[in-house]
Write an enzyme that holds these catalytic residues in place. Structure first.
Site, PDB file in Angstrom:
ATOM      1  N   GLY A  78       0.839  -1.197   0.000  1.00 31.13           N
ATOM      2  CA  GLY A  78       0.000   0.000   0.000  1.00 31.13           C
ATOM      3  C   GLY A  78       0.872   1.244   0.000  1.00 31.13           C
ATOM      4  N   LEU A  79       0.228   2.382  -0.138  1.00 32.12           N
ATOM      5  CA  LEU A  79       0.956   3.654  -0.199  1.00 32.12           C
ATOM      6  C   LEU A  79       1.650   3.974   1.121  1.00 32.12           C
ATOM      7  CD1 LEU A  79      -1.760   5.877  -1.953  1.00 32.12           C
ATOM      8  CD2 LEU A  79       0.242   4.809  -3.020  1.00 32.12           C
ATOM      9  N   SER A  80       2.619   4.862   1.038  1.00 31.95           N
ATOM     10  CA  SER A  80       3.271   5.359   2.247  1.00 31.95           C
ATOM     11  C   SER A  80       2.233   6.099   3.095  1.00 31.95           C
ATOM     12  CB  SER A  80       4.402   6.310   1.846  1.00 31.95           C
ATOM     13  OG  SER A  80       4.985   6.874   2.983  1.00 31.95           O
ATOM     14  N   GLY A  81       2.124   5.750   4.357  1.00 32.21           N
ATOM     15  CA  GLY A  81       1.152   6.400   5.232  1.00 32.21           C
ATOM     16  C   GLY A  81      -0.191   5.681   5.304  1.00 32.21           C
ATOM     17  N   ALA A  82      -0.338   4.568   4.555  1.00 31.09           N
ATOM     18  CA  ALA A  82      -1.616   3.842   4.549  1.00 31.09           C
ATOM     19  C   ALA A  82      -1.846   3.091   5.868  1.00 31.09           C
ATOM     20  CB  ALA A  82      -1.671   2.870   3.374  1.00 31.09           C
ATOM     21  N   GLY A  83      -0.761   2.771   6.553  1.00 31.37           N
ATOM     22  CA  GLY A  83      -0.895   2.060   7.830  1.00 31.37           C
ATOM     23  C   GLY A  83      -0.307   0.658   7.829  1.00 31.37           C
ATOM     24  N   LYS A  84       0.471   0.330   6.804  1.00 25.12           N
ATOM     25  CA  LYS A  84       1.066  -1.010   6.671  1.00 25.12           C
ATOM     26  C   LYS A  84       1.888  -1.400   7.906  1.00 25.12           C
ATOM     27  CE  LYS A  84       3.578   0.015   3.084  1.00 25.12           C
ATOM     28  NZ  LYS A  84       3.193   1.442   3.028  1.00 25.12           N
ATOM     29  N   SER A 135       5.855  -1.864  -2.230  1.00 28.15           N
ATOM     30  CA  SER A 135       5.799  -2.863  -3.319  1.00 28.15           C
ATOM     31  C   SER A 135       4.720  -2.519  -4.346  1.00 28.15           C
ATOM     32  CB  SER A 135       5.593  -4.274  -2.754  1.00 28.15           C
ATOM     33  OG  SER A 135       4.572  -4.325  -1.780  1.00 28.15           O
TER      34      SER A 135
END
Lengths: 240, 240
Positions: B79-85, B152
């Site tokens: 997921g995007l940067s800041g999405a919470g991964k 990724s």
């Protein structure tokens, strides 16, 4: 994470009970000479102890004391192409597999085949070895023995790997370029001489022998079996 | 490889013996009403069964039946940067550590800090992810659960990782660029807007959402706890 199933505990309970009840019944008979008393006590004992034994097993399965993991290590073979790294490493791998160890084999040719675009400049070679070393260190940290065979020509990269690992064993598989070229198991030296391959370690690319290798095996003077024995003897301390 | 020490077997022998001898002695006493006979049988039984129990334990330690390993898996957060991964991944990691699992945490920022020269072109991003995937697959193969959190962005690299692994669980942490930019936990979006960072996924570099993710969590609509619960529920089948 390993754990024991209930079926295993049930089977252990039964195998022990058969054994133990025969002993109890015999003992009671020997000392009382009353066969009915002996069989009666043996029977009651069998039933109630089976139940207790099962719960005794389940309780001990929750206790970690005395459950040990074999201390993992990273066995790193370095040397010229054709020196005998992979052959000795394969031997050690088979030996450890037979002993029931959890072990992973990392080989230069195999890993490069997964990442075909890895280059041969000093920087690219070192990045490659460092990444492999990082991988080896994570496997080691998680209880897996690692057997690596890479030309790994630069001290800097090997030192990086050493730092990452807890138990790093550097095996310098020594053999002169002449000896390796005579063997030429993969026909690579031939290709180098015909100009088909460039930047080949030992010919037109440098090899820095390890400054302080843990083990040195000289495959020009020792047989593969002798070299294998030497490595095998060294790793014994990790296996006990 | 796990094994049980002799000390563990000795302690189990003693703990069982205390327990078992009390039962035997009581039984013999109840049925014979002779305290000397009961103690005598109890005493002899204690000595000879202790010896037998110890060897019974050592024999069972050589039997593999009923010893099971938890099925490892690779939990891959994209997921995007800041999405919470990373936040959700850390939660799952802590949960598994508390359960006593062998688990390794691979995070984009941490891995890049080990290999600082990894670039941000499509090819470099994909090579990086593929190498991490190879690493994850080897850890999984050797019994370690892997929790990965990497942007990724390309399907191709994620598919490569999936192929390498036995149990690949793709978690798509979905949140729009606007939502992520509002959060901006590392101040990266700010740097992108000021031109300090280029080729940033979601802004001037593409993100390909997974075609067939195993799990989707929408952190714009779900709380972190709800997202964590969703992932936790999914992995239960591997833990039993």
């Amino acid at each position: 994470m390993q754990y024991e199933t209930h079926v295993r505990s049930v089977l252990k309970t039964i195998s022990w009970r058969i054994f133990a009840t025969i002993i109890t019944t015999s003992l009671v008979f020997v000392f009382t000479r009353k066969i009915e008393v002996a069989l009666f006590i043996g029977g009651i004992e069998a039933v109630c102890k089976m139940i207790f034994y099962f719960f005794h097993e389940r309780t001990w399965n929750k206790i970690k004391f005395g459950k040990k993991e074999i201390k993992p290590f990273v066995l790193w073979f370095t040397g010229l192409s054709g020196a005998g790294k992979s052959t000795i490493a394969d031997g050690v791998y088979d030996y450890l597999i037979k002993k029931g160890c959890k072990v992973e084999r990392l080989d230069g040719d195999v890993v490069r085949s997964v990442f075909p675009n890895t280059g041969f400049s000093k920087e690219e070679r070192n990045s490659h070895i460092k990444r492999v070393g990082f991988l080896a260190s994570l496997l080691e940290k998680n209880g897996t023995i690692v057997i690596s065979s890479f030309v790994s020509p630069y001290q800097e990269a090997r030192d990086f790997v050493k730092e990452q690992c807890d138990n790093f064993i550097e095996v310098y598989v020594s053999a002169s370029v002449d000896v390796c070229e005579q063997r030429d198991p993969k026909g690579l030296y031939k290709k180098v001489r015909s100009g088909e391959i460039k930047n080949f370690t030992g010919i037109d690319d440098p090899y820095e022998p390890p400054k302080f290798p843990t083990i040195v095996v000289d495959t020009a003077r020792q047989t593969i079996d002798e070299s294998f024995e030497r490595v095998k003897n060294h790793i014994q301390k990790y296996l006990n």
